[in-house]
Structure formats: C-alpha cells, structure tokens
Design a protein around this motif. Structure first.
Motif, PDB file in Angstrom:
ATOM      1  N   ASN A  81       0.761  -1.108  -0.136  1.00 39.38           N
ATOM      2  CA  ASN A  81       0.149  -0.148   0.143  1.00 39.38           C
ATOM      3  C   ASN A  81       0.982   1.265   0.096  1.00 39.38           C
ATOM      4  O   ASN A  81       0.511   2.157   0.351  1.00 39.38           O
ATOM      5  CB  ASN A  81      -1.017  -0.107   1.223  1.00 39.38           C
ATOM      6  N   GLY A  82       2.191   1.046  -0.342  1.00 41.07           N
ATOM      7  CA  GLY A  82       3.128   2.036  -0.514  1.00 41.07           C
ATOM      8  C   GLY A  82       3.652   2.667   0.687  1.00 41.07           C
ATOM      9  O   GLY A  82       4.128   3.905   0.480  1.00 41.07           O
ATOM     10  N   ALA A 117       1.647  -0.854  -4.847  1.00 35.86           N
ATOM     11  CA  ALA A 117       2.787  -0.380  -4.143  1.00 35.86           C
ATOM     12  C   ALA A 117       3.545   0.887  -4.779  1.00 35.86           C
ATOM     13  O   ALA A 117       3.614   1.951  -3.920  1.00 35.86           O
ATOM     14  CB  ALA A 117       3.827  -1.348  -3.852  1.00 35.86           C
ATOM     15  N   TYR A 118       3.847   0.795  -6.266  1.00 35.08           N
ATOM     16  CA  TYR A 118       4.125   2.017  -6.920  1.00 35.08           C
ATOM     17  C   TYR A 118       3.252   2.961  -6.703  1.00 35.08           C
ATOM     18  O   TYR A 118       3.674   4.268  -6.615  1.00 35.08           O
ATOM     19  CB  TYR A 118       4.835   1.529  -8.275  1.00 35.08           C
ATOM     20  N   ILE A 119       2.180   3.027  -7.157  1.00 34.33           N
ATOM     21  CA  ILE A 119       0.960   3.798  -6.967  1.00 34.33           C
ATOM     22  C   ILE A 119       0.662   4.581  -5.890  1.00 34.33           C
ATOM     23  O   ILE A 119       0.727   5.966  -5.763  1.00 34.33           O
ATOM     24  CB  ILE A 119      -0.381   3.530  -7.808  1.00 34.33           C
ATOM     25  N   ASN A 124       2.372   9.899  -2.289  1.00 32.35           N
ATOM     26  CA  ASN A 124       2.687  10.786  -1.101  1.00 32.35           C
ATOM     27  C   ASN A 124       3.334  11.966  -1.763  1.00 32.35           C
ATOM     28  O   ASN A 124       4.074  11.992  -2.849  1.00 32.35           O
ATOM     29  CB  ASN A 124       4.096   9.867  -0.810  1.00 32.35           C
ATOM     30  N   PRO A 125       3.034  13.034  -1.259  1.00 33.93           N
ATOM     31  CA  PRO A 125       3.397  14.385  -1.615  1.00 33.93           C
ATOM     32  C   PRO A 125       4.850  14.637  -1.735  1.00 33.93           C
ATOM     33  O   PRO A 125       5.499  15.605  -2.205  1.00 33.93           O
ATOM     34  CB  PRO A 125       2.616  15.518  -0.865  1.00 33.93           C
ATOM     35  N   HIS A 126       5.652  13.846  -1.001  1.00 34.27           N
ATOM     36  CA  HIS A 126       7.149  13.984  -0.925  1.00 34.27           C
ATOM     37  C   HIS A 126       8.106  13.224  -1.787  1.00 34.27           C
ATOM     38  O   HIS A 126       9.170  13.396  -2.137  1.00 34.27           O
ATOM     39  CB  HIS A 126       7.813  13.931   0.494  1.00 34.27           C
ATOM     40  N   ILE A 127       7.173  12.362  -2.641  1.00 31.88           N
ATOM     41  CA  ILE A 127       7.932  11.355  -3.527  1.00 31.88           C
ATOM     42  C   ILE A 127       8.026  12.087  -4.974  1.00 31.88           C
ATOM     43  O   ILE A 127       7.145  12.373  -5.723  1.00 31.88           O
ATOM     44  CB  ILE A 127       7.210   9.945  -3.622  1.00 31.88           C
ATOM     45  N   ASN A 128       9.229  12.161  -5.224  1.00 28.08           N
ATOM     46  CA  ASN A 128       9.261  12.835  -6.674  1.00 28.08           C
ATOM     47  C   ASN A 128       9.619  12.021  -8.009  1.00 28.08           C
ATOM     48  O   ASN A 128       9.307  12.577  -9.185  1.00 28.08           O
ATOM     49  CB  ASN A 128      10.526  13.938  -6.698  1.00 28.08           C
ATOM     50  N   VAL A 129      10.299  10.901  -7.832  1.00 26.90           N
ATOM     51  CA  VAL A 129      10.901   9.856  -8.775  1.00 26.90           C
ATOM     52  C   VAL A 129      10.492   8.541  -8.246  1.00 26.90           C
ATOM     53  O   VAL A 129      10.582   8.127  -7.010  1.00 26.90           O
ATOM     54  CB  VAL A 129      12.569  10.060  -8.973  1.00 26.90           C
ATOM     55  N   GLU A 143       1.196   0.336 -18.168  1.00 29.18           N
ATOM     56  CA  GLU A 143       0.119   1.476 -18.226  1.00 29.18           C
ATOM     57  C   GLU A 143      -0.396   2.061 -17.201  1.00 29.18           C
ATOM     58  O   GLU A 143      -0.446   3.387 -17.173  1.00 29.18           O
ATOM     59  CB  GLU A 143      -0.767   0.777 -19.445  1.00 29.18           C
ATOM     60  N   GLN A 144      -0.929   1.268 -16.193  1.00 29.42           N
ATOM     61  CA  GLN A 144      -1.476   1.780 -15.148  1.00 29.42           C
ATOM     62  C   GLN A 144      -0.354   2.716 -14.352  1.00 29.42           C
ATOM     63  O   GLN A 144      -0.534   3.769 -13.884  1.00 29.42           O
ATOM     64  CB  GLN A 144      -1.852   0.837 -14.140  1.00 29.42           C
ATOM     65  N   PHE A 145       0.836   2.112 -14.371  1.00 29.80           N
ATOM     66  CA  PHE A 145       1.873   2.809 -13.708  1.00 29.80           C
ATOM     67  C   PHE A 145       2.265   4.122 -14.299  1.00 29.80           C
ATOM     68  O   PHE A 145       2.417   5.173 -13.658  1.00 29.80           O
ATOM     69  CB  PHE A 145       3.251   1.785 -13.633  1.00 29.80           C
TER      70      PHE A 145
END
Length: 237
Positions: A81-82, A117-119, A124-129, A143-145
C-alpha cells in the motif's frame, strides 16, 4: 544529447558504495554536470546509514563552484500500500525523494500488488521519482503505472545501472522500452540516472542512450537536459 544532472547516486554512507561525498562532488565537476543529486539508501536497506544521517543533511553546503548539490534519499517501499521507510518529518527535510522497490526490503508480490505499491508511493506528496521500475522480479502493469505517474506528477526513472549486462535486475531492456513508449504516448517525463555506486559512474547513460534512439524518445520529455526544467518539475509537485 547534453545532460546537466544526475540525481540517483550513492556514497559510502549507503554501505555498499565506494566513494565519499567529496569524491563524488569532484567527479561530477570533472564530468561537467551542473547538478549532482546524492540519494543514499534509506533505513530499511541492510548496511545503510542511520536515520540521523538524513536529519543532519542541513550541515552540508549545496554549492561547489559551478556545481549544485542536492541531497535526497532513495526511499524503500516496504508495503504493497505504498508504505515507506522514512517518516513524514524526515521526508520533508530532503531536497527530493526517490521511491524504489528492493528485494531486501519487500518481497515481490503479484503484478497487482507491485503496481499498487508504486502507485500508492507516488501519491505521497514528498515522492518525486520512482526508481528503476524495470525489474521483472517485480512485475508491473506499466500502463497503469505510467498513467499514475502523470496524475501524481512523479518522474519515472530510466536507470543505467539496471541496463548494465553485469546487473542483477531482470528483463530490464524490454521493460524500459515498454516504459519509454508509454511515456511518449502519454507525454510523461522521465529522469535518466546512473545509480552510481562509484564516482567514475556518475552521469553515465551508456546503456540508456541506445534505447532513446530505438524508441525515438522526445528530448522535451527528458528532465536531465536542464536543471531549471528539473527544479520547475519539483516545485510543481
């Protein structure tokens, strides 16, 4: 094509890299980069630095003649769940954050679990990459990613280390071609990074460049061509 920045690199603080911060800075200057990003592995990775390391980054100068230094982290996704291994307070103190899946930190799940997990990490507002999402050991619905990266204003990394024939990630060339074609289709920018664990590897895109040619990937979607472009992207998160 001329690239001005490399933001996924590691020093000896990560535990399995081989140069000091000053040595990495010197190498980046020698290679003509305008911006070096150092992103040590966060705390769930065995052998890496303590949480206190990330809280003390404020003491490090950010300018070295013509080179700007940015200090972030390669944060580990530790749940489907990220969930991340750095808390909100720590993330807020970073210049930027890369989120990645690593086998020592999370067992590979189903395609649905890995994609989620990726999505969720992207949200999260702090994740940029998102770092090296090209490993078939973690199957992903690309495609979802890619669409989620567009929606959440997150850069997708194309990782030179992943493409190295000596590397351990699986099916990376085919996966990166899929990612690049989808990014071109949906107008999603990418970040080309060395994932250097040794100073001589900083700024290395030897294995990436042929894929850009093969996919006829548009230069305007490559964030590395301009420090200003990268900073604008970060500011719009």
């Amino acid at each position: 094509m001329k690239y001005e920045l490399d933001i996924h690199t590691h020093t000896i603080a990560s535990g399995h890299a081989y140069n000091t911060l000053q040595e990495m800075i010197y190498a980046a200057k020698e290679k003509g980069l305008k911006l070096l990003g150092v992103s040590e592995h966060a705390i769930a990775m065995p052998g890496t630095c303590h949480l206190f390391y990330f809280h003390n980054l404020k003491v490090v100068d950010r300018h070295y003649d013509d080179l700007e230094l940015m200090l972030g982290a390669e944060v580990n996704i530790i749940g489907y769940n990220g969930e991340l291994d750095l808390d909100e307070e720590t993330l807020e103190g970073l210049d930027y954050a890369i989120a990645s899946l690593h086998t020592p930190c999370l067992a590979a799940g189903t395609m649905e679990q890995n994609t989620n997990a990726y999505i969720k990490a992207m949200e999260n507002p702090h994740i940029n990459v998102i770092g090296h999402p090209d490993d078939s050991r973690f199957p992903v619905d690309y495609e979802q990613f890619v669409l989620a990266a567009k929606e959440n204003h997150v850069l997708i990394e194309i990782n030179n280390g992943s493409l190295n024939p000596k590397g351990f990630r699986q099916n990376t060339r085919e996966n990166d071609i899929t990612i690049l074609n989808l990014c071109k289709k949906y107008n999603v920018p990418v970040c080309l990074n060395s994932d250097a664990h040794v100073a001589s590897d900083i700024g290395n895109t030897t294995f990436i460049d042929p894929l850009l040619d093969e996919t006829n990937f548009p230069e305007e979607l490559i964030i590395n061509t301009s420090v200003d472009k990268f900073k604008l992207f970060l500011s719009n998160k």
